[in-house]
Scaffold this active site. Sequence first.
Site, PDB file in Angstrom:
ATOM      1  CG  ASP A 118      -1.555   1.254   1.552  1.00  0.00           C
ATOM      2  OD1 ASP A 118      -2.261   1.743   0.653  1.00  0.00           O
ATOM      3  OD2 ASP A 118      -1.391   1.793   2.669  1.00  0.00           O
ATOM      4  CE  LYS A 142      -7.045   8.817  -0.661  1.00  0.00           C
ATOM      5  NZ  LYS A 142      -6.877   7.531   0.021  1.00  0.00           N
ATOM      6  CG  ASP A 187      -1.582   2.154   6.708  1.00  0.00           C
ATOM      7  OD1 ASP A 187      -1.960   1.794   5.569  1.00  0.00           O
ATOM      8  OD2 ASP A 187      -1.693   3.317   7.130  1.00  0.00           O
TER       9      ASP A 187
END
Length: 631
Positions: free
Chosen positions: A8, A49, A183
């Site tokens: 990522d 997004k 993460d």
Amino acid sequence: MIEAIVLDWAGTTVDYGSRAPIIAFQKAFAQFDIELTEDTIRQDVGLDKMTHVRKILQTPEIANSWETKHPTVPLAKAAEEIYAQFQVEINRVLAETAQLKPGMTELIKFAKAHHIQLATTTGYTQAMLDRILPLASKQGYAPLYNITSEQTNLIGRPKPDMVELAMKKMGISDPSHVIKVGDTVNDILEGKSAGTISIGVVDGGNLIGLSQQEVAHLSIEQRDRYHARATAILKEAGADEIINNIADLIPLIESIDDQQHEMPLLLTPGPLTTSFTVKETMLVDHGTWDDDYKELTQWVRRELVTVGHASEDDYTAVLMQGSGSFGVEAAIGTAVPKENATLLIAANGAYGERMIEIADYLAIPHVDLKVDEDQTVTLDAVEKALAAHPEVTHFAMVHCETTTGILNPIESIIPVLADKGIITLVDAMSSFGGVPIDLTQFKVDYLITSSNKCVQGVPGFSIVLAKKNTLSTTEGNARSLALDLYAQYRTFEDHDGKWRFTSPTHVVYAFAEALRELEQEGGVTARTHRYQTNETLLREGMQNLGYELVIDKTVQSPIITSFKFPTTDFNFRAFYEYLKDRGFIIYPGKVSKCDSFRIGNIGEVSADDISRLLNLIKTYTEEELKIPVSR
Ligand SMILES: *Cc1c(COP(=O)(O)O)cnc(C)c1O
């Protein structure tokens, strides 16, 4: 083997604390007079997004606030406007966004050295990513393939499509050879749904969400609390492993590779299972003329004399290209003069017989002392043969006769013959390094072994440990140009470790590493102990399962053990395949008078491995052979 890592971006490899999107979101919403807390934003980080903006707008509080402040603009339209503003804002924090996190440089270097491909998936848009890539590249980070959801019909995380596309581009079909790292919860879910090993990163990730400076100001207790919380969330999402720094991937990959390297285990008398580190030395190419290489050859030769408990004043090690038999043939063909010499050969198995064949080929006059395969060669029998054949000048025998695993008592035979002035040759191929051998005490003239037996190297050369006084009298004896032991010896001595003809360079490097590892294990004593433990466990375990031994345990070596077929119609092939499918390679029998198979105890093999093997054989015996097992 791990073939690729799919990483990522923000919070994992760049943008410590995943701050950039947070700041950009807050600023974008602020343009429309809406204040966002970090928590609201972080809940859905990792999504693409546009989806993320919509999700935020769906929060009842935010939706209310929007309707109050902009009653004329519907929510669907709002998402588009905020998203456009988000893009403007994130471009402003681009440098920060692309800053590599600590540990990335090490990881990139490791991946390159181990031919592990790097690819990325992201919640960023293609336009965003295109601006980040050159900045990352300037810092040495240039992943091979960078996937956004625009390349997968707008199907983003937590669906597997982006990872699957990355794998397809890299030519990898097995997801268990791929690590996905991220993460956020959406990262973990993405890795899981693609079937990869899914790993979570805590330090500098979104779940902690603090900048490097902020982290530096935390107390240890505060830091631990942040860590524990982030770890728990990633675990809950199903992460296979959690790491702190991204560079912690390196030991993790090494341990995954190690586990996979152990398979299959060769339970055979050479080639045998070698350590990962021995195999790894062979990844580098070397020239034979190189001084380092010649020095290494000399070191190996000296070290071998030490392993044989001898002094360099008395003994030398001559390395000879080829398998073990090349060394035996070179030794016999060079040791025995062309005139006035007769060789007595004691044989209680296939390797003794091979020496007889060698003597035949080389037209060396020989007397054969044949002993039953399940009996050892005794001093008594050798002395009787000598009495009957006073013309004998040379004597050859095998130490561990690998045919059965029987250990012949060279210590009681060789010194006696040496004292009578007879030149002795011992094939200690499968015992040297695995059973203590004292050249000086045994007064042996030639002792032969090879690179792929108990020192635990790979195949490629044989070794003749020779008494210098004896070897130096053999000039001109050889019946072969390439297998002239004397000429080989002189070249090593006169040219500082230069081999006579092209040498197996990789094998020599691997063998040097194997010698160092023998030393690290505690020398021959410790290695004998390990092999003996394996042998006892195997022998007793097999007897408990009803398998009978071919030779008596009092003459059994720790090297390899022979078992009789359990039934007359036993199908060895099927048994072999069954064990092979489960990671163990065993050996067919070589005994002429009964049907048998063999299992080796040598190589990088532990008692745990033997226990696992015994469990498999137990299952096979009960379920396939239908033989009840008492144990
Ligand atoms: C392995 C072995 C050899 C050598 O066999 P190669 O196939 O030539 O390596 C010779 N003698 C014994 C006792 C062995 O175990």
